[in-house]
Design a protein around this motif. Sequence first.
Motif, mmCIF file in Angstrom:
data_model
loop_
_atom_site.group_PDB
_atom_site.id
_atom_site.type_symbol
_atom_site.label_atom_id
_atom_site.label_comp_id
_atom_site.label_asym_id
_atom_site.label_seq_id
_atom_site.Cartn_x
_atom_site.Cartn_y
_atom_site.Cartn_z
ATOM 1 N N MET A 1 14.681 -7.077 0.062
ATOM 2 C CA MET A 1 14.995 -7.712 1.328
ATOM 3 C C MET A 1 16.507 -7.786 1.475
ATOM 4 S SD MET A 1 14.177 -11.547 2.623
ATOM 5 C CE MET A 1 13.969 -11.661 4.376
ATOM 6 N N GLU A 2 16.964 -7.640 2.700
ATOM 7 C CA GLU A 2 18.384 -7.745 3.005
ATOM 8 C C GLU A 2 18.563 -8.676 4.200
ATOM 9 O OE1 GLU A 2 21.665 -4.445 3.124
ATOM 10 O OE2 GLU A 2 20.708 -4.520 5.105
ATOM 11 N N LEU A 3 19.535 -9.575 4.101
ATOM 12 C CA LEU A 3 19.922 -10.415 5.224
ATOM 13 C C LEU A 3 21.341 -10.060 5.604
ATOM 14 C CD1 LEU A 3 18.621 -14.027 4.429
ATOM 15 C CD2 LEU A 3 17.692 -12.370 6.034
ATOM 16 N N LEU A 4 21.600 -10.060 6.890
ATOM 17 C CA LEU A 4 22.912 -9.725 7.414
ATOM 18 C C LEU A 4 23.476 -10.934 8.148
ATOM 19 C CD1 LEU A 4 25.202 -7.774 8.207
ATOM 20 C CD2 LEU A 4 23.751 -7.022 10.112
ATOM 21 N N ARG A 5 24.528 -11.533 7.565
ATOM 22 C CA ARG A 5 25.214 -12.625 8.262
ATOM 23 C C ARG A 5 26.216 -12.003 9.220
ATOM 24 N NH1 ARG A 5 28.960 -16.612 4.976
ATOM 25 N NH2 ARG A 5 30.070 -14.654 4.689
ATOM 26 N N VAL A 6 26.147 -12.434 10.477
ATOM 27 C CA VAL A 6 27.083 -11.982 11.499
ATOM 28 C C VAL A 6 27.850 -13.206 11.975
ATOM 29 C CG1 VAL A 6 27.365 -10.921 13.756
ATOM 30 C CG2 VAL A 6 25.555 -10.103 12.220
ATOM 31 N N VAL A 7 29.171 -13.149 11.817
ATOM 32 C CA VAL A 7 30.029 -14.215 12.327
ATOM 33 C C VAL A 7 30.816 -13.621 13.485
ATOM 34 C CG1 VAL A 7 31.885 -15.849 11.824
ATOM 35 C CG2 VAL A 7 30.225 -15.261 10.030
ATOM 36 N N THR A 8 30.636 -14.205 14.649
ATOM 37 C CA THR A 8 31.319 -13.716 15.848
ATOM 38 C C THR A 8 31.648 -14.898 16.745
ATOM 39 O OG1 THR A 8 31.225 -12.018 17.586
ATOM 40 C CG2 THR A 8 29.232 -13.316 17.217
ATOM 41 N N ASP A 9 32.389 -14.643 17.804
ATOM 42 C CA ASP A 9 32.667 -15.691 18.773
ATOM 43 C C ASP A 9 31.688 -15.573 19.940
ATOM 44 O OD1 ASP A 9 33.628 -13.581 20.330
ATOM 45 O OD2 ASP A 9 35.720 -14.049 19.930
#
Length: 160
Positions: A1-9
């Motif tokens: 399993m892979e999780l992708l954290r996306v930090v954006t405005d």
Amino acid sequence: MELLRVVTDRAHADDVVAFAASHNVVLRCSDADTVLVVASLREVLEGEIGVWLVVGDDYPAQLAARDVKTLAALVSLTRVVIEASSPVDQHADVLAALLSDDEVNFANDVVTLRGAYNRPAPPRPLDLWRYREGQLVMEEQQLNLVRSETLAWGELTYFA
């Protein structure tokens, strides 16, 4: 399993929608309330999404639980990651206790709850991850930080 954290405005939140269709995205908004930003995407989200919430004195786990339940009614929310400067497990335990329809009687170093309710429960089960020192932990599962990259609209961090 892979999780992708996306930090954006918030101005670039729409750019996350394409990633959410093909990745297990957990969104964190850098300049606005993450829950409100994800709720604003409900008309364009085609798949599941998760949120990355930073809890503590300014945003306690009890409020995060309320927000998660509300958001779960609006979008296909499947994952929540809890990050905290103090013991993340205690904050996550509070959130987990409040994600039911049941009366909550619970105490730890973070909070004491007596006869608390946080209804209704999310419409589907949620994966509740805890962020600890570069790792995501949920029960017996552990995902490690694999790589990070910066795009024009945000920071991506892959956990596997």
